[in-house]
Enzyme design. Structure first.
Site, short mmCIF file in Angstrom:
data_model
loop_
_atom_site.label_atom_id
_atom_site.label_comp_id
_atom_site.label_asym_id
_atom_site.label_seq_id
_atom_site.Cartn_x
_atom_site.Cartn_y
_atom_site.Cartn_z
N LYS A 1 42.31 8.59 46.29
CA LYS A 1 41.03 9.26 46.03
C LYS A 1 40.43 8.80 44.70
O LYS A 1 39.21 8.61 44.58
CB LYS A 1 41.24 10.78 46.04
CG LYS A 1 40.04 11.60 45.61
CD LYS A 1 38.87 11.53 46.58
CE LYS A 1 37.67 12.27 46.02
NZ LYS A 1 36.53 12.31 46.89
N LYS B 1 35.32 14.47 36.08
CA LYS B 1 36.74 14.80 36.18
C LYS B 1 37.51 13.64 36.85
O LYS B 1 38.54 13.20 36.36
CB LYS B 1 36.89 16.10 36.98
CG LYS B 1 38.28 16.51 37.31
CD LYS B 1 38.60 16.70 38.79
CE LYS B 1 37.56 16.85 39.81
NZ LYS B 1 37.96 16.86 41.18
P1 NAD Z 1 33.13 24.07 44.35
O1 NAD Z 1 33.09 24.32 42.89
O2 NAD Z 1 31.89 24.22 45.17
O3 NAD Z 1 34.27 24.98 45.06
C1 NAD Z 1 35.51 25.29 44.48
C2 NAD Z 1 35.90 26.67 44.94
O4 NAD Z 1 37.18 26.99 44.37
C3 NAD Z 1 34.92 27.77 44.48
O5 NAD Z 1 34.47 28.46 45.61
C4 NAD Z 1 35.77 28.68 43.60
O6 NAD Z 1 35.48 30.04 43.83
C5 NAD Z 1 37.17 28.38 44.08
N1 NAD Z 1 38.17 28.70 43.05
C6 NAD Z 1 38.24 28.22 41.79
N2 NAD Z 1 39.30 28.76 41.15
C7 NAD Z 1 39.91 29.59 42.06
C8 NAD Z 1 41.03 30.45 41.99
N3 NAD Z 1 41.73 30.58 40.86
N4 NAD Z 1 41.35 31.15 43.10
C9 NAD Z 1 40.63 31.06 44.24
N5 NAD Z 1 39.55 30.25 44.35
C10 NAD Z 1 39.19 29.54 43.27
O7 NAD Z 1 33.73 22.59 44.50
P2 NAD Z 1 33.65 21.62 45.78
O8 NAD Z 1 32.45 20.76 45.66
O9 NAD Z 1 33.89 22.39 47.03
O10 NAD Z 1 34.90 20.65 45.46
C11 NAD Z 1 36.24 21.06 45.67
C12 NAD Z 1 37.14 19.85 45.47
O11 NAD Z 1 36.78 18.85 46.43
C13 NAD Z 1 37.01 19.19 44.09
O12 NAD Z 1 38.28 18.76 43.66
C14 NAD Z 1 36.09 18.03 44.34
O13 NAD Z 1 36.30 16.98 43.41
C15 NAD Z 1 36.47 17.64 45.76
N6 NAD Z 1 35.41 16.97 46.53
C16 NAD Z 1 34.14 17.44 46.52
C17 NAD Z 1 33.15 16.78 47.25
C18 NAD Z 1 31.70 17.23 47.26
O14 NAD Z 1 30.85 16.46 47.70
N7 NAD Z 1 31.38 18.44 46.82
C19 NAD Z 1 33.49 15.63 48.00
C20 NAD Z 1 34.81 15.21 48.02
C21 NAD Z 1 35.76 15.89 47.28
#
Ligand code: NAD
Length: 296
Positions: free
Chosen positions: A170, A238
């Site tokens: 990744k 990050k």
């Molecule tokens: P986001 O910030 O929208 O969602 C993260 C979620 O985690 C939030 O809903 C938050 O409430 C929850 N969370 C945080 N701490 C928590 C805890 N202690 N207990 C329970 N829930 C908790 O982020 P995202 O865009 O969904 O991304 C999530 C992961 O996927 C990241 O690592 C990101 O790098 C990866 N990612 C994102 C994308 C994208 O396009 N958004 C694409 C590929 C990968």
């Protein structure tokens, strides 16, 4: 039908969990804030903690922002580890540190459970369309067990190697994406400043050797000025941090990655950390004192 857990229901986690619920699995859910009505209406079960999710489920998925969030959810108060019993499987689909992942896997294995790191690529669009690319690290048997569930969320699913190798893959993905965004941003800025219509330039280039998904999707965002996320600048910062930290540990130079990270830092310093990563073009625009726009 399986008993599944899903922790972290943000931009990615919410639609991914929805596919599992829709397929008829019993899915136990928790996130910071509220579990969406869409998920509970479809049959998902709202739980008070990661511990409760883990006690009630056999396979527990995590989709959290960063390494410290995963550490806290796994090993903190009322976390996953406190709810585990032998034979369960933990699947971290967040994008986090490959090095820390190896340690997390060992600690989960010591509790008699399997661990898979399974970060994804494809963004919100891929999460909603169940077309994510999933890069997996961990034992073959655990991969075989979870693969039918991955197939509900994604299409291109590869067991890359042992624990940590999914995360390493990744990071490699994020290097390619960042450098592509910077390349598309520089090309469209150049075209626009030279007086050409960037929309026509993009259209022309889509048919040639410079064509890419980034030119298609992020190029369009740069032209239409739609920078709502999507994938936030701060999450990509990050990921590039993981790349540069890893490179330091491996004794490697990654000069282009470092340059892209600096451009994202310019965005963050100017209040754009929560914009989509296509907004990287705005750092270039600041330096060039010109905005990508069609000629008047
Ligand atoms: P986001 O910030 O929208 O969602 C993260 C979620 O985690 C939030 O809903 C938050 O409430 C929850 N969370 C945080 N701490 C928590 C805890 N202690 N207990 C329970 N829930 C908790 O982020 P995202 O865009 O969904 O991304 C999530 C992961 O996927 C990241 O690592 C990101 O790098 C990866 N990612 C994102 C994308 C994208 O396009 N958004 C694409 C590929 C990968």
């Amino acid at each position: 039908m399986s008993k599944l857990g899903f922790i972290g229901l943000g931009i990615m986690g919410n639609p991914m969990a929805a596919h599992l619920v829709k397929a008829g699995h019993e899915v136990f859910l928790t996130t910071l804030g509220l579990v969406s009505k869409e998920l509970t209406d479809a049959g998902g079960v709202d739980c008070v903690s990661s511990q409760e999710v883990t006690q009630r489920a056999d396979i527990i998925f995590l989709m959290l922002p960063d390494t410290p969030d995963v550490a806290k959810v796994l090993f903190g108060d009322n976390g996953v580890a406190s709810g585990l019993s032998a034979g369960k499987t933990v699947v971290d689909m967040s994008s986090i540190s490959p090095m820390d992942t190896k340690v997390f896997a060992q600690r989960i294995n010591a509790l008699g459970c399997d661990y898979l790191d399974a970060p994804v690529s494809g963004g919100e669009v891929g999460a909603k369309a169940a077309s994510l690319t999933i890069m997996v690290g961990g034992p073959q048997a655990a991969f075989d067990l979870v693969k039918p569930l991955f197939e509900l969320m994604g299409k291109n699913i590869t067991l890359v190697g042992g624990n940590g190798d999914g995360q390493t893959c990744k990071v490699a993905n994020q290097i390619i994406v960042a450098l592509n965004i910077a390349a598309v941003g520089e090309a469209l800025l150049f075209a626009s400043k030279a007086g050409a219509d960037p929309a026509k330039v993009r259209q022309a280039l889509m048919g040639g050797f410079a064509s890419s998904r980034i030119l298609e999707v992020h190029g369009e965002r740069m032209i239409k000025r739609t920078f709502d996320p999507g994938f936030r600048i701060k999450l990509h910062q990050k990921d590039l941090g993981l790349a540069l930290q890893g490179a330091r540990e491996l004794g490697l130079a990654l000069p282009q990655t470092a340059g892209a990270a600096q451009l994202m830092q310019v965005c963050a310093a100017n209040g754009m950390a929560d914009l989509d990563h296509s907004a990287l073009v705005k750092a270039l625009e600041l330096m060039g004192n010109h905005e990508v726009a069609s000629p008047k």
